[in-house]
Design an enzyme around this catalytic site. Structure first.
Site, PDB file in Angstrom:
ATOM      1  N   ASN A  18     -10.136   0.073   0.464  1.00 33.99           N
ATOM      2  CA  ASN A  18      -8.654   0.171   0.208  1.00 33.99           C
ATOM      3  C   ASN A  18      -8.345  -0.227  -0.997  1.00 33.99           C
ATOM      4  OD1 ASN A  18      -5.869  -0.250   0.662  1.00 33.99           O
ATOM      5  ND2 ASN A  18      -6.095  -1.039   2.651  1.00 33.99           N
ATOM      6  N   HIS A  70      -3.448   7.344   3.134  1.00 29.17           N
ATOM      7  CA  HIS A  70      -3.938   5.867   2.573  1.00 29.17           C
ATOM      8  C   HIS A  70      -5.243   5.397   2.975  1.00 29.17           C
ATOM      9  CE1 HIS A  70      -4.180   1.829   1.469  1.00 29.17           C
ATOM     10  NE2 HIS A  70      -3.724   1.518   2.345  1.00 29.17           N
ATOM     11  N   CYS A  92       0.818  -1.175   0.084  1.00 23.99           N
ATOM     12  CA  CYS A  92      -0.162   0.086  -0.030  1.00 23.99           C
ATOM     13  C   CYS A  92       0.788   1.203   0.017  1.00 23.99           C
ATOM     14  CB  CYS A  92      -1.002  -0.004   1.018  1.00 23.99           C
ATOM     15  SG  CYS A  92      -1.936  -1.533   1.051  1.00 23.99           S
TER      16      CYS A  92
HETATM   17  C1  COA Z   1     -10.121  -5.206   9.989  1.00 21.57           C
HETATM   18  C2  COA Z   1     -10.567  -4.087  10.901  1.00 21.57           C
HETATM   19  C3  COA Z   1     -11.405  -3.323  10.333  1.00 21.57           C
HETATM   20  C4  COA Z   1     -11.419  -5.125  12.005  1.00 21.57           C
HETATM   21  O1  COA Z   1     -12.007  -4.247  13.088  1.00 21.57           O
HETATM   22  P1  COA Z   1     -11.771  -4.255  14.435  1.00 21.57           P
HETATM   23  O2  COA Z   1     -12.506  -3.230  15.143  1.00 21.57           O
HETATM   24  O3  COA Z   1     -10.374  -4.398  14.864  1.00 21.57           O
HETATM   25  O4  COA Z   1     -12.239  -5.708  14.719  1.00 21.57           O
HETATM   26  P2  COA Z   1     -11.572  -6.963  15.277  1.00 21.57           P
HETATM   27  O5  COA Z   1     -10.751  -7.732  14.318  1.00 21.57           O
HETATM   28  O6  COA Z   1     -11.058  -6.707  16.908  1.00 21.57           O
HETATM   29  O7  COA Z   1     -12.790  -8.043  15.399  1.00 21.57           O
HETATM   30  C5  COA Z   1     -14.080  -7.524  16.183  1.00 21.57           C
HETATM   31  C6  COA Z   1     -14.904  -8.847  15.821  1.00 21.57           C
HETATM   32  O8  COA Z   1     -15.377  -8.528  14.571  1.00 21.57           O
HETATM   33  C7  COA Z   1     -15.382  -9.755  13.901  1.00 21.57           C
HETATM   34  N1  COA Z   1     -15.470  -9.209  12.508  1.00 21.57           N
HETATM   35  C8  COA Z   1     -14.481  -9.066  11.346  1.00 21.57           C
HETATM   36  N2  COA Z   1     -14.679  -8.778  10.234  1.00 21.57           N
HETATM   37  C9  COA Z   1     -15.968  -8.770  10.479  1.00 21.57           C
HETATM   38  C10 COA Z   1     -16.874  -8.214   9.465  1.00 21.57           C
HETATM   39  N3  COA Z   1     -16.592  -7.933   8.181  1.00 21.57           N
HETATM   40  N4  COA Z   1     -18.274  -8.277   9.741  1.00 21.57           N
HETATM   41  C11 COA Z   1     -18.697  -8.648  10.952  1.00 21.57           C
HETATM   42  N5  COA Z   1     -17.721  -9.029  12.022  1.00 21.57           N
HETATM   43  C12 COA Z   1     -16.424  -9.113  11.812  1.00 21.57           C
HETATM   44  C13 COA Z   1     -14.242 -10.412  14.229  1.00 21.57           C
HETATM   45  O9  COA Z   1     -14.223 -11.765  13.665  1.00 21.57           O
HETATM   46  C14 COA Z   1     -14.257 -10.271  15.645  1.00 21.57           C
HETATM   47  O10 COA Z   1     -15.304 -11.097  16.247  1.00 21.57           O
HETATM   48  P3  COA Z   1     -15.068 -11.769  17.621  1.00 21.57           P
HETATM   49  O11 COA Z   1     -14.798 -10.749  18.791  1.00 21.57           O
HETATM   50  O12 COA Z   1     -16.306 -12.692  17.968  1.00 21.57           O
HETATM   51  O13 COA Z   1     -13.899 -12.595  17.616  1.00 21.57           O
HETATM   52  C15 COA Z   1      -9.661  -3.417  11.721  1.00 21.57           C
HETATM   53  O14 COA Z   1      -8.829  -3.916  12.296  1.00 21.57           O
HETATM   54  C16 COA Z   1      -8.703  -2.721  10.486  1.00 21.57           C
HETATM   55  O15 COA Z   1      -9.165  -1.854   9.788  1.00 21.57           O
HETATM   56  N6  COA Z   1      -7.429  -3.010  10.609  1.00 21.57           N
HETATM   57  C17 COA Z   1      -6.529  -2.376   9.902  1.00 21.57           C
HETATM   58  C18 COA Z   1      -6.583  -3.096   8.361  1.00 21.57           C
HETATM   59  C19 COA Z   1      -5.809  -2.431   7.348  1.00 21.57           C
HETATM   60  O16 COA Z   1      -5.727  -1.253   7.358  1.00 21.57           O
HETATM   61  N7  COA Z   1      -5.159  -3.342   6.462  1.00 21.57           N
HETATM   62  C20 COA Z   1      -4.398  -2.660   5.108  1.00 21.57           C
HETATM   63  C21 COA Z   1      -3.243  -1.802   5.617  1.00 21.57           C
HETATM   64  S1  COA Z   1      -2.584  -1.285   4.262  1.00 21.57           S
END
Ligand code: COA
Length: 322
Positions: free
Chosen positions: A279, A249, A112
């Site tokens: 993204n 980003h 990215c």
């Molecule tokens: C991926 C992301 C959106 C997840 O959000 P979060 O608030 O951190 O959520 P978590 O990973 O802590 O997961 C919380 C819960 O939501 C669930 N969950 C994950 N994706 C889900 C979805 N699409 N829909 C519903 N629930 C979801 C998880 O399984 C977890 O459930 P659990 O508590 O029963 O285990 C977030 O972590 C994020 O944006 N991270 C950075 C990703 C990124 O920028 N990547 C590219 C970098 S270039």
């Protein structure tokens, strides 16, 4: 002394819109979860266009915007992790499609952060005096490498392209560019490659997809964004009051929101289009810069900062007078 400036920008996204409601039918998720946890409402997914097709359309628009003779381009860099083929590179395919003269053309992979890496490389190659006009592109069809059975990733990633034409300048309009990589956290965001062939036999091979530890990547991204902004300000001798817009980003609206609070910089001056595109990895920054210009949020003479971060882990940014 030779410096670099932006001559033109362009972007392109595939026409097929996939909404959160569409994804509800594929994985266990909800529109409400995706909106509140990421800020994404819809994204573009390519049906029949490859990365080179998206890159081509963005490049045509950037060349038109720059009002230059394409013959004058002597450097072409494409940042992508989703090239049509391992080889030839998208850059070399574009040399032919854009009818450019034989030139230095290569692809880079810094995930990215790829476009900011391309900007840094092109900036330094132009400043060296060896090159005069660069076309740099970030283009991705991330849908190819996304597992649409994995709700942790498939709601985030999407397709698009952005391009920029750079030329020489007597004053430093691209004031500072920084790029970094640190591999000790590579396991947080990766995609497997081809397996080695033990005993010269072809092993069973399952298509690889993006794997991500979202919460850990979130922590990294939200700390690195304000850090890069402060580094660029310090290196260029500017303060936040001088900055008209930050184009980060587009990975998660909460990362941008958190950075705005840490920096005490107004959220309305942090450009976002993640709601419409998700993204798009290396395409995210040039797509956002181009849209900010088209929407009149970035005007000639404005000072802006762009920051990117991603797999590697990689990160970087630039402070630019448009
Ligand atoms: C991926 C992301 C959106 C997840 O959000 P979060 O608030 O951190 O959520 P978590 O990973 O802590 O997961 C919380 C819960 O939501 C669930 N969950 C994950 N994706 C889900 C979805 N699409 N829909 C519903 N629930 C979801 C998880 O399984 C977890 O459930 P659990 O508590 O029963 O285990 C977030 O972590 C994020 O944006 N991270 C950075 C990703 C990124 O920028 N990547 C590219 C970098 S270039």
């Amino acid at each position: 002394m030779i410096y670099t400036k932006i001559l033109g920008t362009g972007s392109y996204v595939p026409s097929h819109v996939v909404t959160n409601t569409d994804l509800e039918k594929i994985v266990e998720t909800s529109d409400a979860w995706i909106r509140s946890r990421t800020g994404i409402e819809s994204r573009r997914i390519s049906v029949d266009e490859q990365t080179s097709d998206l890159a081509y359309e963005a490049a045509i628009r950037a060349i038109e915007d720059a009002q230059i003779d394409p013959e004058t381009i002597d450097l072409l860099i494409v940042a992508t992790v989703t090239a049509d083929h391992p080889f030839p590179g998208v850059s070399q395919m574009l040399q032919r499609r854009l009818n450019l003269k034989p030139l230095t053309a290569f692809d880079i992979n810094a995930a990215c952060t790829g476009f900011v890496y391309a900007l840094n490389i092109a900036d330094k190659m132009i400043m060296s005096g060896a090159f005069h006009r660069a076309l740099i592109i970030g283009a991705e069809t991330l849908s190819k490498i996304t597992d649409f059975e994995d709700r942790n990733t498939c709601v985030l990633f999407a397709d698009g392209a952005g391009a920029m034409v750079l030329g020489t300048s007597e004053v430093p309009q691209i004031k500072q560019v920084v790029t970094y990589a640190k591999g000790d956290l590579e396991h947080l965001l990766l995609m497997d490659g081809y397996p080695l062939k033990k005993d010269l036999k072809t092993p069973d091979f399952k298509l690889p997809f993006i794997q991500m530890q979202g919460a850990e990547v979130f922590k990294f991204a939200s700390s690195v964004l304000p850090t890069v902004v402060n580094e660029l300000l310090e290196k260029s001798g500017h303060t936040l009051e001088d900055i008209d817009l930050i184009v980060a980003h587009q990975a998660n609206l909460r990362i941008i929101d958190k950075a705005s609070r840490i920096l005490k910089f107004p959220l309305e001056k942090m450009y976002t289009n993640i709601d419409r595109y998700g993204n798009t990895s290396a395409a995210s920054v040039p797509l956002a810069i181009d849209e900010a210009i088209r929407e009149g949020k970035l005007k000639k003479g404005d000072l802006f900062i762009t920051v990117a971060f991603g797999a590697g882990l990689t990160w970087g940014g630039a402070i630019i007078e448009y």
